[in-house]
Design an enzyme around this catalytic site. Structure first.
Site, PDB file in Angstrom:
ATOM      1  N   SER A   1     -66.687  42.754 -37.781  1.00 32.05           N
ATOM      2  CA  SER A   1     -67.127  41.471 -37.232  1.00 32.05           C
ATOM      3  C   SER A   1     -66.683  40.313 -38.113  1.00 32.05           C
ATOM      4  CB  SER A   1     -68.666  41.420 -37.125  1.00 32.05           C
ATOM      5  OG  SER A   1     -69.148  42.394 -36.249  1.00 32.05           O
ATOM      6  N   CYS A   2     -66.374  39.212 -37.467  1.00 33.35           N
ATOM      7  CA  CYS A   2     -66.313  37.919 -38.133  1.00 33.35           C
ATOM      8  C   CYS A   2     -67.139  36.983 -37.263  1.00 33.35           C
ATOM      9  CB  CYS A   2     -64.879  37.447 -38.330  1.00 33.35           C
ATOM     10  SG  CYS A   2     -63.932  37.235 -36.804  1.00 33.35           S
ATOM     11  N   LYS A   3     -66.857  35.709 -37.292  1.00 30.52           N
ATOM     12  CA  LYS A   3     -67.684  34.776 -36.529  1.00 30.52           C
ATOM     13  C   LYS A   3     -67.640  35.088 -35.039  1.00 30.52           C
ATOM     14  CE  LYS A   3     -68.363  29.813 -35.766  1.00 30.52           C
ATOM     15  NZ  LYS A   3     -67.903  28.461 -36.131  1.00 30.52           N
TER      16      LYS A   3
END
Length: 904
Positions: free
Chosen positions: A825-827
């Site tokens: 995950s990132c933003k």
């Protein structure tokens, strides 16, 4: 590791883009992808037969009668036997056209006399296929395509009457090994491609996989190994119907749970003002959540039943806060000379966080910490204890009137001096009183009374404003509903006092039984004296003796009532005292349990935020578990691992510890921890229909169980423990390393302690899981190598390097080694996540499948320029460019930088 990093610095392979030919942007990018494949062994075929032909079919249609279309590609031989190749659903783009690109496999037996058809159908949103109408089609000869010197062919897409042109179909060849007698590789290539085709057509389209994945996008690559052989790599990105189905089930469960809690506290008897105000607080808290969740559920029900995707641009939508952002499965199948159809998966989705409430005051970790710091310490009871308390309250409420009624009946029967009836009533009274005493002996009552006393002793009174506007002056006598068990004369309550309370009930019953037996004995003695034998021995006084029983019975009636009445009154008083204290204790347990589950969790906004973050992670974890389970059904060690140790779920975060992303990481930390309370169980599906194979959610907050159905034949092949419903525990860990320019600022001028703490705690949990795995399965394949990886992880954690991405690489290897679920995950899972998963895929190819060092960089660039992640960017923001700038990329670790031309 050092040699690998040195190899990463090699020059990337240049790709001929054929820019001089006019074409659309999508066609240009797919052509670049195909040219790259040709560079690795493709090219024009002049009539040669290949063991397996891979084609890329790019279709562009302009039709006005549908919002979505289904593009179907199939091969047809001379006997009109259709062989399904590929089907894909396409949505209308901004320019009004439908576009899709698919990779198809054509068997060598169809290459000389077969044709390929491309048809465009109107897509129906329903799951059941009733009727469909064909909007356009085209076809071509596979043999003519092979004989053409051009690697690409363009065909016109026409309506069914052949009158109007409504689009274009572009076909590109992706050739596998040619059949020659000189190369021993011929047979192996055929087998490898057949294996690929079988896995794609059979396993990937099985009902189980369709229950987990939908809307697939595929790309095919061909890379050279260190020994100059070829790897066929299939990259697949898919949406999942779980993005919406599980959040909807979670909302329903939460609504039911809070509705039941409202009914529980409403059923309690009259309470003191303080406790009644607290009950009002609980009801108001639950009703607010119920109303909000019902609105969210209504809005989700309005969406199309085929919705499987929430774009990054919608991550702040209020009614979509329970839906994971940009959730996809990223899978890679590798077919090589020594391997056949090996799959690797990683789930990608936006970091689970509540973007609707935003992060002005921080994320969940900070908000919960502030609330915990301000609230008064209180006793907490589990949901099981609350349920037990409600059962005891119901039992006491039922037994008390029965005991009182039987005591009254005992007095009434004593007037009649009917010994048989008197004994029956006495036995019933004894039975009900014994059950009453048994209920009072429950350990929960004793501990609750002690908690009430301690709580009363620790408070000095004060005032509390409830949600109903009532200001209560809280005193010792009022705090616990006016039923505090403190003794008179200042004597402290003790457990012995409660034992004496219920014991007195038993003693009263014993006294009544003894009195009845004594009276019965006296009555029998009088009857014996009035027998005929006694009367003959006293003939002169016969008439007097004959009248004596009547006279004595009359006096004995009064004597029985007089002697039983005080005992019955004492029994009633002891029962009332015991009921009073037990009811106070159990009411305390029920209310404290409700408080702990509602108002003690914080304001409704915090609770709602926590539920939303959990929901986003839930869909991702369940999707990853299903894929891992389906891939390991034939692995006995993996199945044994599931029921004996559980499954590791490793979250990889790429969030910075600067600005809003600090709040996202705080949300994610709490959400990942909450997922540790859930479990899986495997059930037998009713049928092989997709609806019957979808997972279902049961239980309540803190103890949710996800049931994963399997077809009957598959289910019966599982170990007995799993067939019996053994729970599969989840062990979640989170490792986060920020890689962007904001992380550079945080490391130089800010604070990275949150990231360090999260990583260190997860490292300890990971070690604990590996130790349990080694204890339970000491002979598991590769178990010894876990020690080396854990040692490397310790060294990397202690290094304290900036942007230490080695931590992510090592933990990813550990997760794969123990058959865990990988999530990245990132933003919004769009840009940084794309860099991570493509790097992970190429590292797997190098470490596990001997991808040559000189081809590593070119493979990485190909996946980032032309792979599935560009399709992900397109569906999120309408552009195939990653959202990076040249200045930003200067702060990225080198292996996380995309190739030129793929960002902007």
């Amino acid at each position: 590791m050092d040699s690998l990093r040195r190899g990463f610095s090699s020059l990337r392979m240049l790709i001929d883009s054929h820019a001089q030919q006019p074409r659309t942007q999508a066609a240009t990018e797919h052509a670049e992808h195909n040219n790259n494949l040709e560079h690795h062994g493709g090219g024009a075929l002049t009539g040669a037969t290949v063991s397996q032909l891979l084609l890329n079919v790019e279709c562009r249609a302009v039709v006005a009668t549908a919002a979505k279309v289904k593009i179907h590609v199939s091969t047809v031989d001379s006997y009109d036997v259709r062989k399904h190749c590929s089907t894909q659903i396409a949505k209308r783009s901004e320019d009004g056209a439908f576009g899709a690109s698919m990779d198809c496999s054509v068997d060598c037996r169809l290459q000389n006399h077969g044709r390929m058809e491309v048809r465009v159908y109107r897509e129906d949103d329903s799951r059941e296929h009733c009727t469909r109408s064909c909007l356009a089609f085209t076809s071509f000869s596979i043999r003519d395509l092979l004989r053409s010197k051009e690697p690409h062919s363009s065909l016109k897409l026409r309506t069914m009457d052949g009158g109007n042109e409504v689009g274009e179909v572009r076909v590109s060849r992706l050739q596998v090994e040619e059949e020659t007698e000189e190369h021993a590789l011929e047979n192996r290539s055929s087998v490898l491609c057949d294996a690929l085709h079988g896995s794609v057509q059979d396993k990937e389209h099985s009902p189980m996989m369709r229950a987990a994945l939908c809307s697939q996008v595929c790309k095919v690559y061909r890379f050279q190994t260190e020994d100059h052989r070829w790897l066929l790599v299939r990259e697949q990105m898919s949406e999942t119907p779980l993005s919406f189905s599980l959040p909807k089930q979670l909302l329903s469960s939460l609504i039911k749970e809070h509705t039941d809690r409202v009914l529980e506290v409403k059923e309690l008897s009259d309470l003191s003002p303080h406790w009644d105000g607290l009950r009002h607080d609980i009801i108001a808290h639950c009703n607010q959540l119920i109303s909000c969740y019902q609105q969210t559920q209504t809005e989700l029900d309005k969406l199309s039943t085929s919705s499987c995707f929430k774009a990054s641009s919608s991550k702040s939508d209020r009614h979509l806060q329970f839906i994971p952002t940009n959730l996809h499965s990223q899978r890679m199948e590798v077919t090589g000379p020594d391997s056949s159809g090996v799959w690797y998966e990683v789930i990608t989705f936006g970091a689970p966080a509540d973007h609707h409430q935003a992060f002005k005051h921080g994320g969940l970790k900070r908000l919960i910490s502030k609330h915990t710091g301000h609230k008064h310490s209180s006793v907490s009871y589990s949901r099981e204890q609350s349920c037990r308390a409600r059962e005891l309250l119901a039992s006491i409420a039922q037994l008390q009137p029965l005991i009182f009624g039987l005591a009254e009946e005992l007095l009434s029967v004593s007037v009649e001096v009917h010994l048989g009836r008197l004994q029956e009533v006495l036995e019933s009274l004894k039975e009900q009183t014994t059950m009453f005493i048994h209920a009072l002996q429950d350990e929960l009552v004793r501990s609750a009374l002690l908690d009430i006393n301690n709580r009363s002793a620790s408070k000095d009174g004060g005032s509390h404003v409830h949600t109903n506007g009532l200001v209560c002056e809280v005193s010792h006598s009022d705090q616990e509903g006016g039923l505090s068990p403190r003794l008179q004369d200042g004597e402290e309550y003790s457990q012995e006092e409660w034992d004496r309370t219920w014991a007195n009930v038993g003693k009263c019953l014993d006294c009544i039984i003894a009195m009845v037996e004594r009276l019965q004995g006296r009555e029998r003695l009088l009857r014996e004296q009035s027998s005929p034998e006694s009367q003959e021995t006293a003939g002169d006084t016969k008439s007097q003796n004959a009248a004596s029983p009547s006279s004595f019975s009359s006096s004995s009636v009064g004597s029985w009532q007089e002697q039983l009445l005080p005992l019955v009154v004492t029994l009633r008083d002891c029962v009332r005292e015991a009921v009073s204290k037990a009811r106070a204790a159990m009411t305390f347990v029920v209310l404290q349990g409700a408080v702990a589950a509602t108002v003690a969790q914080g304001p409704t906004l915090i609770v709602q935020r926590r539920h939303a973050v959990f929901s986003q992670g839930l869909s991702a974890v369940v999707c990853g578990f299903m894929l891992k389970l389906f891939g390991g059904l034939e692995d006995p060690e993996f199945l044994q691992q599931l029921h004996s140790v559980g499954i590791l779920v490793q979250f990889e975060g790429l969030l910075s510890t600067y600005g809003e992303e600090v709040g996202m990481l705080e949300d994610m930390e709490v959400g990942v921890a909450d997922l540790g309370s859930m479990a899986f169980t495997i059930t037998e599906a009713k049928s092989e229909q997709i609806d019957d194979l979808l997972p279902t959610l049961s239980g309540s907050w803190g103890s949710f169980v996800v049931e994963v159905p399997l077809p009957s034949e598959t289910f019966r092949s599982l170990p007995q423990e799993l067939q019996a419903g053994r729970l599969i525990r989840v062990e979640p860990v989170l490792f986060n390393i920020g890689i962007n320019q904001h992380q550079s600022l945080a490391e130089r001028f800010g604070d990275s302690s949150l990231q360090e703490r999260v990583n260190q705690q997860s490292c300890e949990r990971l070690k604990a899981y590996c130790n349990r795995l080694r204890e339970k399965l000491p002979h598991m394949a590769g178990i010894q190598s876990l020690l080396d990886l854990l040692t490397s992880l310790d060294r990397s954690m202690e290094a304290k390097k900036r942007k230490n991405v080695e931590v992510l690489w090592i933990t990813a290897s550990l997760c794969r080694k123990v058959n865990g679920v990988r999530l990245t995950s990132c933003k919004s899972a769009k840009d940084r996540t794309a860099m991570s998963v493509t790097l992970e895929q190429c590292m797997i190819l190098k470490e596990q499948h001997a991808l040559s060092q000189q081809n590593f960089s070119s493979a990485l660039d190909s996946m980032r320029r032309d792979g599935c992640r560009t399709e992900n960017v397109q569906k999120n923001i309408g552009s195939r460019k990653f959202a990076f700038s040249s200045v930003q990329l200067l702060t990225f670790p080198k292996l996380y930088r995309p190739p030129d031309g793929s960002y902007g």
